[in-house]
Design a protein around this motif. Sequence first.
Motif, short mmCIF file in Angstrom:
data_model
loop_
_atom_site.label_atom_id
_atom_site.label_comp_id
_atom_site.label_asym_id
_atom_site.label_seq_id
_atom_site.Cartn_x
_atom_site.Cartn_y
_atom_site.Cartn_z
N ASN A 86 0.76 -1.15 0.03
CA ASN A 86 -0.05 0.11 -0.06
C ASN A 86 0.88 1.32 0.07
OD1 ASN A 86 -2.58 -1.22 0.08
ND2 ASN A 86 -2.16 -1.88 2.41
N ARG A 87 2.08 1.17 -0.33
CA ARG A 87 3.15 2.53 -0.25
C ARG A 87 3.26 2.73 1.17
NH1 ARG A 87 5.24 4.22 -4.95
NH2 ARG A 87 4.13 3.50 -6.87
N ASN A 88 2.86 2.21 2.23
CA ASN A 88 3.12 2.53 3.49
C ASN A 88 4.79 2.16 3.74
OD1 ASN A 88 0.57 3.50 4.32
ND2 ASN A 88 -0.08 1.49 4.42
N PRO A 89 5.44 2.96 4.82
CA PRO A 89 6.75 2.62 4.99
C PRO A 89 7.05 1.15 5.63
CG PRO A 89 6.10 4.68 5.89
CD PRO A 89 5.04 4.16 5.74
N ARG A 90 8.03 0.77 5.58
CA ARG A 90 8.57 -0.40 6.24
C ARG A 90 9.68 0.01 6.96
NH1 ARG A 90 6.38 -5.46 5.09
NH2 ARG A 90 5.41 -5.60 2.83
N PRO A 91 9.95 -0.58 8.45
CA PRO A 91 8.78 -1.31 9.07
C PRO A 91 7.86 -0.01 9.95
CG PRO A 91 10.96 -1.00 10.33
CD PRO A 91 11.06 -0.50 9.09
N LEU A 92 6.73 -0.40 10.25
CA LEU A 92 5.66 0.59 10.87
C LEU A 92 5.83 0.11 12.38
CD1 LEU A 92 2.95 0.81 8.50
CD2 LEU A 92 4.68 2.53 9.23
N GLY A 93 6.25 -1.07 12.69
CA GLY A 93 6.49 -1.30 14.20
C GLY A 93 7.96 -1.55 14.65
N GLY A 149 4.89 -10.98 4.73
CA GLY A 149 3.81 -10.68 3.77
C GLY A 149 3.75 -9.33 3.31
N ALA A 150 2.70 -9.22 2.39
CA ALA A 150 2.98 -7.94 1.41
C ALA A 150 2.51 -6.68 2.14
CB ALA A 150 2.02 -7.97 0.28
N ILE A 151 1.73 -6.65 3.48
CA ILE A 151 1.08 -5.42 3.72
C ILE A 151 1.76 -5.40 5.30
CG2 ILE A 151 -0.98 -4.35 4.55
CD1 ILE A 151 -2.37 -6.19 2.21
N GLU A 152 2.13 -4.10 5.55
CA GLU A 152 2.69 -4.00 6.97
C GLU A 152 1.58 -3.64 7.66
OE1 GLU A 152 6.52 -3.50 9.07
OE2 GLU A 152 6.08 -4.38 7.37
N MET A 153 1.59 -4.14 9.12
CA MET A 153 0.70 -3.66 9.90
C MET A 153 1.06 -2.11 10.43
SD MET A 153 -1.86 -4.52 11.59
CE MET A 153 -3.20 -4.10 13.07
N PRO A 154 0.05 -1.14 10.59
CA PRO A 154 0.74 0.06 11.26
C PRO A 154 0.86 -0.14 12.80
CG PRO A 154 -1.48 0.22 9.87
CD PRO A 154 -1.28 -1.32 9.85
N ALA A 155 1.78 0.67 13.29
CA ALA A 155 2.04 0.66 14.93
C ALA A 155 0.56 1.07 15.27
CB ALA A 155 2.99 1.87 15.06
N SER A 156 0.41 0.69 16.71
CA SER A 156 -0.93 0.84 17.33
C SER A 156 -1.45 2.10 17.39
CB SER A 156 -0.58 0.25 18.74
OG SER A 156 0.35 0.90 19.49
N ALA A 157 -0.61 3.11 17.60
CA ALA A 157 -0.81 4.60 17.70
C ALA A 157 -1.36 5.13 16.24
CB ALA A 157 0.12 5.45 18.06
N ASP A 158 -1.08 4.30 15.10
CA ASP A 158 -1.43 4.84 13.73
C ASP A 158 -2.65 4.04 13.20
OD1 ASP A 158 0.62 6.76 13.96
OD2 ASP A 158 2.18 5.05 13.13
N ARG A 159 -3.35 3.25 13.93
CA ARG A 159 -4.33 2.60 13.44
C ARG A 159 -5.66 2.74 13.90
NH1 ARG A 159 -1.16 -2.22 15.13
NH2 ARG A 159 -2.08 -2.92 17.16
N SER A 160 -6.76 2.55 13.42
CA SER A 160 -8.14 2.76 14.07
C SER A 160 -8.41 1.42 14.66
CB SER A 160 -9.12 2.69 12.83
OG SER A 160 -9.02 1.67 11.93
N PHE A 161 -9.38 1.51 15.78
CA PHE A 161 -9.68 0.21 16.63
C PHE A 161 -9.82 -0.93 15.65
CE2 PHE A 161 -12.37 -2.52 18.82
CZ PHE A 161 -11.91 -2.60 19.97
#
Length: 289
Positions: free
Chosen positions: A253-260, A266-278
């Motif tokens: 999704n063109r998000n930075p790696r890493p986010l944590g 896998g292909a999609i980095e999970m956003p750090a907890s402060a940056d994602r919706s519930f």
Amino acid sequence: STATGALVSGFALQGCYHSTAYGYAGVYMQAGMITNCIIRNNLAGGGNYSGGIRMTGGLLTDSIISNNVCIEWQIGFGGGIWMSGGTVERCLIVKNESRSHPGGAGVYMTGGLLRNCVIAQNQATYFSVDRNISLYLGKGGGVRQLGGRIENCTIADNYAVDRGGGLFAEGGSATNLIVANNRCSDRIPVEAWDLFTNTSARLGFVLTSKATGPGFVYGNPLFTDTNRLDYSLLPASPAIDKGTNLSFSIDFNRNPRPLGSGWDLGAIEMPASADRSFSCGFDADQTEG
């Protein structure tokens, strides 16, 4: 595309049929760049090599390759993509079919680089009772790899008659993968449904749902919504922070790696907890009461 500076952007390349020997139904790419395109509903028959795209070089990026079919039983290579060179990056490769025993319904690769792609719901369906079933069965529902390199791809929910419903690896290298929830025919042991590999292939940092091995993580990847082709990760996914650092800096999704604290598999980095919706995610055995 044969010119180094060629650019194809924003097109739907669809509805092509090629029936003569040694042809390519959708696209033949040697150089240049294809981006933000949809390559779909192309059919390779007769003595044809691939349904969607044949690549020997160039860059295919940010595109969808879907519902392409290769029906030649013996020399059909790849329902979606056959690549021997070039780079495929940030592409959604879904619902392609190979009816040829070489398989590789999503991608058949002998070289090149496959990076940050989601390869899902493809099928390698070739089966014949008239030929040696130990040789002539569809292999590699997601990817059949004989060479090249795979980095940070999600290979899930694919099907093959033979082994390697997700990945059938006989050469090359792969790292930071999720290869999960793939299936094979009932004649194949369950541990070979996600992936089959031999000593020539070099794999590491891989999450599977059915097989274990050196450098592998085992478990349910906890995808968000596969019915909608959303293969992002829920917060409890065992793929989070389990990868190794590589040379690129963005995900599918063109998000930075890493986010944590580390690279995700896998292909999609999970956003750090402060940056994602519930959101929430868990894995539990079903019980009846």
